[in-house]
Motif scaffolding. Structure first.
Motif: not given
Length: 194
Positions: A114-134
């Protein structure tokens, strides 16, 4: 948070070239068509912490490894950034509307093609992760100070496919951050201190 935002923007203006899983040792095989991919290096705008995942142990590829949310560019994706945003939404439930994309770093070449491009970003506001099952076993966050300090990275190695392969590691608590993820984060740390 403006200080971290400014540091990340400064890192994007650097002139460092691409990185590769082949940075230590043998050159990559020639004539390999690399598949484009995007990964999201998203820092919480409130805490400065980077969102990472632990891949499910049942996965065929990279089971149990620590990774940035992301994946290959699908036909419906406009580019690597779109792929990273889509995958982050699928993998951890991150709403793209909460993400401020700051820019991209040069692609990282993986041993898996893969040619894996890192995308730098900021997350704004509340964030509660929901892991993708499996696919995602756990979502956790690492402090900006850990990610940004090159002294937290060192080189280890192991035998892989009959040859020694060296790679960066940046352990944090119970998490063993290594391989392509650690290499990309080391590149970012280097840019942040340049």
């Amino acid at each position: 948070m403006s200080a971290i935002r400014n540091r990340l923007l400064g890192a994007l203006s650097g002139t460092a070239g691409p990185s590769s899983d082949y940075d230590f040792g043998s050159p990559p095989p020639g004539d390999v068509l690399l598949r484009p991919a995007g990964v999201l290096a998203a820092f919480d705008a409130g805490t400065g912490r980077l969102i990472l995942t632990k891949r499910a142990s049942s996965l065929r590829h990279h089971p149990g490894q620590i990774a940035l949310p992301g994946g290959k560019v699908d036909p419906g994706d406009a580019d690597e950034t779109a792929a990273a945003l889509r995958e982050a939404h699928e993998e951890v439930g991150l709403d793209p509307a909460q993400v401020e994309v700051l820019g991209t770093m040069p692609p990282h070449r993986t041993v898996t093609g893969f040619a894996m491009t890192p995308v730098l970003a900021l997350i704004h506001g509340p964030f509660t992760p929901i892991p993708e099952a499996g696919e995602v076993e756990e979502v956790f966050a690492v402090p900006f100070a850990h990610v940004a300090d090159p002294a937290n990275y060192h080189v280890e190695g192991r035998i892989w496919r009959g040859a020694r392969r060296d790679y960066y590691v940046a352990p944090w608590g119970p998490y063993y951050i290594w391989g392509a993820t650690a290499r990309v984060l080391h590149s970012l740390a280097t840019r942040l201190t340049a």
